[in-house]
Design a protein around this motif. Structure first.
Motif, short mmCIF file in Angstrom:
data_model
loop_
_atom_site.label_atom_id
_atom_site.label_comp_id
_atom_site.label_asym_id
_atom_site.label_seq_id
_atom_site.Cartn_x
_atom_site.Cartn_y
_atom_site.Cartn_z
N LEU A 1 0.82 -1.21 0.00
CA LEU A 1 0.00 0.00 0.00
C LEU A 1 0.86 1.26 0.00
O LEU A 1 0.57 2.21 -0.74
N ILE A 2 1.91 1.28 0.79
CA ILE A 2 2.78 2.45 0.84
C ILE A 2 3.50 2.63 -0.50
O ILE A 2 3.53 3.74 -1.06
N ALA A 3 4.07 1.54 -1.03
CA ALA A 3 4.79 1.63 -2.30
C ALA A 3 3.85 2.10 -3.42
O ALA A 3 4.22 2.98 -4.21
N GLY A 4 2.66 1.54 -3.47
CA GLY A 4 1.71 1.93 -4.50
C GLY A 4 1.24 3.36 -4.35
O GLY A 4 1.11 4.10 -5.34
N ALA A 5 0.98 3.79 -3.12
CA ALA A 5 0.49 5.15 -2.88
C ALA A 5 1.53 6.19 -3.27
O ALA A 5 1.18 7.25 -3.82
N ILE A 6 2.80 5.91 -3.01
CA ILE A 6 3.86 6.85 -3.38
C ILE A 6 3.91 7.02 -4.89
O ILE A 6 4.04 8.13 -5.40
N LYS A 7 3.77 5.91 -5.61
CA LYS A 7 3.90 5.94 -7.08
C LYS A 7 2.65 6.45 -7.78
O LYS A 7 2.74 7.11 -8.81
N VAL A 8 1.47 6.14 -7.25
CA VAL A 8 0.23 6.47 -7.96
C VAL A 8 0.00 7.98 -8.02
O VAL A 8 -0.73 8.44 -8.89
N THR A 9 0.64 8.72 -7.16
CA THR A 9 0.48 10.17 -7.17
C THR A 9 1.29 10.85 -8.28
O THR A 9 1.07 12.02 -8.56
N ASP A 10 2.25 10.12 -8.87
CA ASP A 10 3.06 10.67 -9.96
C ASP A 10 3.41 9.54 -10.92
O ASP A 10 4.49 8.95 -10.86
N LEU A 11 2.48 9.23 -11.81
CA LEU A 11 2.65 8.10 -12.72
C LEU A 11 3.77 8.33 -13.73
O LEU A 11 4.41 7.37 -14.18
N ASP A 12 4.04 9.58 -14.08
CA ASP A 12 5.16 9.86 -14.98
C ASP A 12 6.49 9.48 -14.31
O ASP A 12 7.36 8.89 -14.95
N ALA A 13 6.63 9.82 -13.04
CA ALA A 13 7.85 9.46 -12.31
C ALA A 13 7.94 7.95 -12.17
O ALA A 13 9.03 7.38 -12.26
N SER A 14 6.82 7.28 -11.96
CA SER A 14 6.82 5.82 -11.86
C SER A 14 7.30 5.21 -13.17
O SER A 14 8.10 4.27 -13.17
N ALA A 15 6.85 5.75 -14.28
CA ALA A 15 7.29 5.26 -15.60
C ALA A 15 8.78 5.50 -15.79
O ALA A 15 9.51 4.62 -16.28
N ARG A 16 9.27 6.67 -15.38
CA ARG A 16 10.71 6.95 -15.49
C ARG A 16 11.53 6.01 -14.61
O ARG A 16 12.62 5.59 -14.99
N ALA A 17 10.99 5.66 -13.43
CA ALA A 17 11.69 4.74 -12.54
C ALA A 17 11.82 3.36 -13.19
O ALA A 17 12.88 2.73 -13.13
N VAL A 18 10.75 2.88 -13.81
CA VAL A 18 10.81 1.58 -14.49
C VAL A 18 11.79 1.68 -15.66
O VAL A 18 12.60 0.78 -15.88
#
Length: 152
Positions: free
Chosen positions: A21-38
């Motif tokens: 839940l914590i990992a998902g909540a951090i990423k879901v607020t900035d999906l562009d950053a999540s994509a850059r991380a992947v």
């Protein structure tokens, strides 16, 4: 059945649920950053990395909610184990290839500033511990305060 086993499974569920839940909540607020991380792992083409970066936080939250509720616990634990395995392999791959990235597990991830070194050993150890909890739940899914138990 040992009387302590359901309590141990409840604890495993709670820890895994919190992590997802914590990992998902951090990423879901900035999906562009999540994509850059992947994409920083340099394992997937940009379009696929972008798709994974958008879908991953939603799946993490979904798995976390299932674990928190104790609903489809064995399935949720299997999904968590699969995810942890992928995360461990990805981090090990980045480490082996000399990439200097933040794993993005509990952050927005991506390339680290010059001079800052990743702590891949810690990331792998943490994910291995979460994998062990997931495997425990696959084997022993019965737990306290679970919807599975109420529906049985």
């Amino acid at each position: 059945m040992r009387t302590w086993q359901p309590w141990l499974s409840t604890g495993a569920r709670a820890v895994l649920a919190a992590a997802f839940l914590i990992a998902g909540a951090i990423k879901v607020t900035d999906l562009d950053a999540s994509a850059r991380a992947v994409n920083a792992y340099q394992l997937l083409p940009w379009e696929l990395a972008r798709f994974v970066g958008v879908v991953q936080p939603v799946l993490e939250i979904g798995v976390g909610l299932l674990l928190l509720a104790g609903l489809a616990t064995r399935l949720a634990a299997a999904l968590a184990a699969g995810a942890m395995t992928v995360f461990i392999v990805g981090i090990a791959s980045a480490w082996a290839r000399g990439l200097t990235i933040d794993c993005g597990c509990f952050s927005r991830g991506g390339a680290l500033p010059v001079g800052q070194n990743p702590n891949y050993a810690w990331d792998i150890a943490r994910d291995a511990a979460l994998l062990a909890l997931a495997i425990y739940l696959i084997v022993f899914p019965a737990s306290r305060y679970s919807l599975d138990r109420r529906m049985a």
